[in-house]
Write a protein that holds these residues in place. Sequence first.
Motif, PDB file in Angstrom:
ATOM      1  N   LYS A   1       0.852  -1.200   0.000  1.00 54.30           N
ATOM      2  CA  LYS A   1       0.000   0.000   0.000  1.00 54.30           C
ATOM      3  C   LYS A   1       0.881   1.241   0.000  1.00 54.30           C
ATOM      4  CE  LYS A   1      -4.366   1.586   0.449  1.00 54.30           C
ATOM      5  NZ  LYS A   1      -4.155   2.925  -0.103  1.00 54.30           N
ATOM      6  N   SER A   2       0.509   2.198  -0.818  1.00 52.54           N
ATOM      7  CA  SER A   2       1.274   3.445  -0.876  1.00 52.54           C
ATOM      8  C   SER A   2       1.151   4.204   0.436  1.00 52.54           C
ATOM      9  CB  SER A   2       0.761   4.323  -2.024  1.00 52.54           C
ATOM     10  OG  SER A   2      -0.624   4.584  -1.856  1.00 52.54           O
ATOM     11  N   THR A   3       2.204   4.954   0.751  1.00 46.88           N
ATOM     12  CA  THR A   3       2.206   5.755   1.977  1.00 46.88           C
ATOM     13  C   THR A   3       1.702   7.165   1.674  1.00 46.88           C
ATOM     14  OG1 THR A   3       4.451   6.565   1.619  1.00 46.88           O
ATOM     15  CG2 THR A   3       4.213   4.461   2.790  1.00 46.88           C
ATOM     16  N   SER A   4       1.492   7.933   2.712  1.00 48.52           N
ATOM     17  CA  SER A   4       1.031   9.313   2.524  1.00 48.52           C
ATOM     18  C   SER A   4       2.083  10.134   1.768  1.00 48.52           C
ATOM     19  CB  SER A   4       0.734   9.963   3.882  1.00 48.52           C
ATOM     20  OG  SER A   4       1.867   9.926   4.716  1.00 48.52           O
ATOM     21  N   TYR A   5       3.382   9.823   1.990  1.00 51.77           N
ATOM     22  CA  TYR A   5       4.428  10.552   1.260  1.00 51.77           C
ATOM     23  C   TYR A   5       4.421  10.160  -0.214  1.00 51.77           C
ATOM     24  CZ  TYR A   5       8.825  12.343  -0.437  1.00 51.77           C
ATOM     25  OH  TYR A   5       9.768  13.012  -1.176  1.00 51.77           O
ATOM     26  N   ASP A   6       4.210   8.865  -0.495  1.00 51.24           N
ATOM     27  CA  ASP A   6       4.121   8.425  -1.894  1.00 51.24           C
ATOM     28  C   ASP A   6       3.036   9.223  -2.623  1.00 51.24           C
ATOM     29  OD1 ASP A   6       6.015   6.485  -1.338  1.00 51.24           O
ATOM     30  OD2 ASP A   6       4.525   4.904  -1.014  1.00 51.24           O
ATOM     31  N   SER A   7       1.888   9.340  -1.971  1.00 46.72           N
ATOM     32  CA  SER A   7       0.771  10.069  -2.576  1.00 46.72           C
ATOM     33  C   SER A   7       1.104  11.537  -2.767  1.00 46.72           C
ATOM     34  CB  SER A   7      -0.489   9.946  -1.705  1.00 46.72           C
ATOM     35  OG  SER A   7      -0.888   8.604  -1.604  1.00 46.72           O
ATOM     36  N   TYR A   8       1.719  12.127  -1.742  1.00 52.18           N
ATOM     37  CA  TYR A   8       2.089  13.550  -1.820  1.00 52.18           C
ATOM     38  C   TYR A   8       3.032  13.796  -2.999  1.00 52.18           C
ATOM     39  CZ  TYR A   8       4.638  17.837  -0.791  1.00 52.18           C
ATOM     40  OH  TYR A   8       5.250  19.069  -0.884  1.00 52.18           O
ATOM     41  N   LEU A   9       4.040  12.939  -3.161  1.00 55.61           N
ATOM     42  CA  LEU A   9       5.011  13.109  -4.237  1.00 55.61           C
ATOM     43  C   LEU A   9       4.341  12.932  -5.601  1.00 55.61           C
ATOM     44  CD1 LEU A   9       7.905  13.516  -5.203  1.00 55.61           C
ATOM     45  CD2 LEU A   9       8.304  11.061  -4.860  1.00 55.61           C
ATOM     46  N   ALA A  10       3.549  11.882  -5.724  1.00 59.57           N
ATOM     47  CA  ALA A  10       2.880  11.612  -7.005  1.00 59.57           C
ATOM     48  C   ALA A  10       1.909  12.727  -7.371  1.00 59.57           C
ATOM     49  CB  ALA A  10       2.156  10.271  -6.925  1.00 59.57           C
ATOM     50  N   HIS A  11       1.113  13.175  -6.402  1.00 57.56           N
ATOM     51  CA  HIS A  11       0.151  14.250  -6.658  1.00 57.56           C
ATOM     52  C   HIS A  11       0.856  15.539  -7.082  1.00 57.56           C
ATOM     53  CE1 HIS A  11      -3.041  12.268  -3.803  1.00 57.56           C
ATOM     54  NE2 HIS A  11      -2.718  11.513  -4.838  1.00 57.56           N
ATOM     55  N   THR A  12       1.946  15.834  -6.389  1.00 58.37           N
ATOM     56  CA  THR A  12       2.700  17.057  -6.682  1.00 58.37           C
ATOM     57  C   THR A  12       3.225  17.054  -8.113  1.00 58.37           C
ATOM     58  OG1 THR A  12       3.375  17.288  -4.370  1.00 58.37           O
ATOM     59  CG2 THR A  12       4.706  18.434  -6.012  1.00 58.37           C
ATOM     60  N   LEU A  13       3.756  15.906  -8.565  1.00 63.62           N
ATOM     61  CA  LEU A  13       4.351  15.844  -9.896  1.00 63.62           C
ATOM     62  C   LEU A  13       3.288  15.810 -10.992  1.00 63.62           C
ATOM     63  CD1 LEU A  13       7.427  13.528  -9.236  1.00 63.62           C
ATOM     64  CD2 LEU A  13       7.267  16.022  -9.243  1.00 63.62           C
ATOM     65  N   ILE A  14       2.112  15.285 -10.683  1.00 63.84           N
ATOM     66  CA  ILE A  14       1.007  15.391 -11.641  1.00 63.84           C
ATOM     67  C   ILE A  14       0.543  16.840 -11.743  1.00 63.84           C
ATOM     68  CG2 ILE A  14      -1.427  14.805 -12.035  1.00 63.84           C
ATOM     69  CD1 ILE A  14      -0.771  11.992 -10.963  1.00 63.84           C
ATOM     70  N   ASP A  15       0.462  17.519 -10.601  1.00 61.19           N
ATOM     71  CA  ASP A  15       0.079  18.931 -10.600  1.00 61.19           C
ATOM     72  C   ASP A  15       1.031  19.778 -11.444  1.00 61.19           C
ATOM     73  OD1 ASP A  15      -2.075  18.429  -8.971  1.00 61.19           O
ATOM     74  OD2 ASP A  15      -1.062  19.052  -7.115  1.00 61.19           O
ATOM     75  N   GLU A  16       2.303  19.356 -11.509  1.00 65.09           N
ATOM     76  CA  GLU A  16       3.313  20.115 -12.255  1.00 65.09           C
ATOM     77  C   GLU A  16       3.380  19.737 -13.731  1.00 65.09           C
ATOM     78  OE1 GLU A  16       4.865  22.739 -11.080  1.00 65.09           O
ATOM     79  OE2 GLU A  16       3.783  22.408  -9.208  1.00 65.09           O
ATOM     80  N   GLY A  17       2.767  18.598 -14.126  1.00 66.34           N
ATOM     81  CA  GLY A  17       2.792  18.293 -15.562  1.00 66.34           C
ATOM     82  C   GLY A  17       2.790  16.832 -15.954  1.00 66.34           C
ATOM     83  N   ALA A  18       3.035  15.908 -15.013  1.00 62.55           N
ATOM     84  CA  ALA A  18       2.975  14.489 -15.370  1.00 62.55           C
ATOM     85  C   ALA A  18       1.522  14.106 -15.666  1.00 62.55           C
ATOM     86  CB  ALA A  18       3.531  13.627 -14.238  1.00 62.55           C
ATOM     87  N   ASP A  19       1.313  13.353 -16.762  1.00 63.22           N
ATOM     88  CA  ASP A  19      -0.053  12.980 -17.144  1.00 63.22           C
ATOM     89  C   ASP A  19      -0.409  11.566 -16.710  1.00 63.22           C
ATOM     90  OD1 ASP A  19      -0.543  15.438 -18.549  1.00 63.22           O
ATOM     91  OD2 ASP A  19       0.786  14.691 -20.121  1.00 63.22           O
ATOM     92  N   LEU A  20       0.571  10.801 -16.318  1.00 63.05           N
ATOM     93  CA  LEU A  20       0.370   9.434 -15.828  1.00 63.05           C
ATOM     94  C   LEU A  20       1.620   9.051 -15.063  1.00 63.05           C
ATOM     95  CD1 LEU A  20      -1.205   6.638 -15.938  1.00 63.05           C
ATOM     96  CD2 LEU A  20       0.216   6.129 -17.944  1.00 63.05           C
ATOM     97  N   ILE A  21       1.455   8.365 -13.922  1.00 64.93           N
ATOM     98  CA  ILE A  21       2.613   7.905 -13.157  1.00 64.93           C
ATOM     99  C   ILE A  21       2.559   6.393 -13.017  1.00 64.93           C
ATOM    100  CG2 ILE A  21       3.720   7.879 -10.887  1.00 64.93           C
ATOM    101  CD1 ILE A  21       3.162  10.817 -10.628  1.00 64.93           C
ATOM    102  N   ILE A  22       3.682   5.758 -13.357  1.00 63.16           N
ATOM    103  CA  ILE A  22       3.836   4.316 -13.197  1.00 63.16           C
ATOM    104  C   ILE A  22       5.059   4.073 -12.328  1.00 63.16           C
ATOM    105  CG2 ILE A  22       4.281   2.137 -14.385  1.00 63.16           C
ATOM    106  CD1 ILE A  22       2.800   3.275 -16.784  1.00 63.16           C
ATOM    107  N   GLY A  23       4.887   3.290 -11.261  1.00 63.03           N
ATOM    108  CA  GLY A  23       5.950   3.120 -10.278  1.00 63.03           C
ATOM    109  C   GLY A  23       6.625   1.760 -10.326  1.00 63.03           C
ATOM    110  N   SER A  24       7.882   1.767  -9.874  1.00 61.44           N
ATOM    111  CA  SER A  24       8.652   0.538  -9.671  1.00 61.44           C
ATOM    112  C   SER A  24       9.493   0.721  -8.414  1.00 61.44           C
ATOM    113  CB  SER A  24       9.546   0.256 -10.889  1.00 61.44           C
ATOM    114  OG  SER A  24      10.491   1.303 -11.072  1.00 61.44           O
ATOM    115  N   HIS A  25      10.197  -0.334  -8.013  1.00 61.48           N
ATOM    116  CA  HIS A  25      11.140  -0.343  -6.886  1.00 61.48           C
ATOM    117  C   HIS A  25      10.721  -1.186  -5.675  1.00 61.48           C
ATOM    118  CE1 HIS A  25      14.163   0.715  -3.959  1.00 61.48           C
ATOM    119  NE2 HIS A  25      13.267   1.300  -3.175  1.00 61.48           N
ATOM    120  N   PRO A  26       9.466  -1.142  -5.207  1.00 64.88           N
ATOM    121  CA  PRO A  26       9.136  -1.827  -3.943  1.00 64.88           C
ATOM    122  C   PRO A  26       9.148  -3.355  -4.003  1.00 64.88           C
ATOM    123  CG  PRO A  26       7.630   0.005  -4.325  1.00 64.88           C
ATOM    124  CD  PRO A  26       8.373  -0.218  -5.599  1.00 64.88           C
ATOM    125  N   HIS A  27       9.282  -3.961  -5.206  1.00 63.68           N
ATOM    126  CA  HIS A  27       9.340  -5.424  -5.375  1.00 63.68           C
ATOM    127  C   HIS A  27       8.007  -6.124  -5.135  1.00 63.68           C
ATOM    128  CE1 HIS A  27      13.641  -5.076  -5.840  1.00 63.68           C
ATOM    129  NE2 HIS A  27      13.743  -4.494  -4.657  1.00 63.68           N
TER     130      HIS A  27
END
Length: 576
Positions: free
Chosen positions: A444-470
């Motif tokens: 499950k995503s954390t509150s910081y994950d959401s904050y970062l993703a929301h912020t970058l969409i607000d700035e111009g990202a049109d879709l976010i796809i994540g990797s790393h947590p395995h």
Amino acid sequence: MGKQLFKLILPIIIFTVILISVNPNLTIAPEVQEPTIIGGVVPHHLVAKDVIKDFYENISKKVKPDVIVLLSPDHFGKCVSIGASFITGNSQFHELSIAIDEINKIKSRFNIIEDNASVYLDHGIANHVPFLNNYFKESLVIPILVSPTVSLSIAKEFADTLNNILPLNSLIIASVDFSHYLPKSIEEVHDKKSLRVFLNFEENEFPKIDVDSWQSLYILRSISIKRGYEKYEIIAHKNAQDYTREYLSSSTSYVSCIFEKGKINTQDFRPITLSFVGDIMLDRGVYKKILLNSYFYPFYNIEQAFRGLDYVVGNLEGPITYKKVNFPRDSLRFCFDKDSTKTLQYGHFNIVSLANNHTDNMGVTGIKETKEILKNGNIEFFGEPWDFTNSNIIEKDGIVLVGFNATFPFKLNEVKAWIKHIKESHKDDFLILFMHFGEEYIDKSTSYDSYLAHTLIDEGADLIIGSHPHVVKDIELYASKKRGLKTLIFYSLGNFVFDQYFSKETQEGLIVFIVKNAKNFEFVIEPVSLYQSQPKLMEENEREKFLMNLANRSDMSLRESIKKGMINLTIDYQAH
């Protein structure tokens, strides 16, 4: 003026009367009328007998051809065993008459063998014989098996030859089935690309599409365009899944389509197909499997899922170097063999992200060699392990791919400015941010994950796809008030190829297939299970359970869509 015209045509009238009086059986040949249809594509699996029947009923009401060319894939390799590019029938073919003159003309230019047995035993031809007998018994037929080894240049030459020798009143039929051996949801993604290439005649893309005889489709479409039959009508588009209530993990897709006189606008149908997977790690235990088997080992059970797609993207979790270094088994440093590009190519990967915390495991030299080796393997890359402001981005077909590794220390204001600048430079393009971020091993995503993703969409990202947590994390539908758009965040796609055998969750992953048609998007989500570092699509019960769990921990508004494995969304990504 009238008297002068009469004087001009009077000799012609007298000459015609004399001819008829000398030979009363003489008739004046009527002007040959151009047919309204030049041909079409139709399946050969009798599961779709209704599609085949409708196709023949439709065209038989509009044309009565002198010659019919029936093109079929060579399913059983008869062309190869005989050593021919094409095989045709001879003389009488059951109750059908063969167009001998046209076949002889083809034989003078191509390696074409006459072999009735090979032709009739192939269901690509045999399953159409009853329909031809029923609807076009008076027509001469040229049944042709097309070798899968026929190159684009030979297909082009063959199409030109047929176009020159066939009479005006001819019909070309391609007996072709579309996508195979996959669930319906994925096959429909493949079909979007195949139909786009076929209908818009994207010549160089034909060899890449997921059909059982791209050559037959090429020959049909080439002739139809040369003769001015560019308009098309799709009569049916079905799937074997439509004929049963049971879930089919291995299906077949059926298309019937006819070509009519007239022009089309090739921009009318321009879907772009993409797929994304999570972490691909080709060292340690995975490398041992490769050495024991082959470079094809990791993707052996999954490559079919990516055939023919425009873009197949994954996170390359480590550097590729000319001289591999073997780290201890418990090391967290990776180094991939230089022939790892063979593995990626076999899996149809044509783009990888380098924006992760392992790309720099062999230092600056390792990063440089990774890029060189990928370029030599015709695999594009984007993103950097840490210097994001100087990272490569990919711009194609109105799509921009950007990579960002958030596992290294960074200043958020700099990242925001960077994303904002990229979007402002590509206002009309769809910006996909493939981001390496999130806490490992929690689903499950954390509150910081959401904050970062929301912020970058607000700035111009049109879709976010994540990797790393395995592990696979939740999916969110985010509404940006700042930009006035709704879009998706896939917080983590989990592992795709890895040797983390210690838990069930690290041996599961998610593939996201995307069909982009203007601002309309289809997201097909398919879970995979990893067994001994080999991903494969989950079986029905396992898949259903996985999607249910994913839906329950994801955005409530998406739950029903996730359970079905399909999210449809309009994303108004263009700057206002």
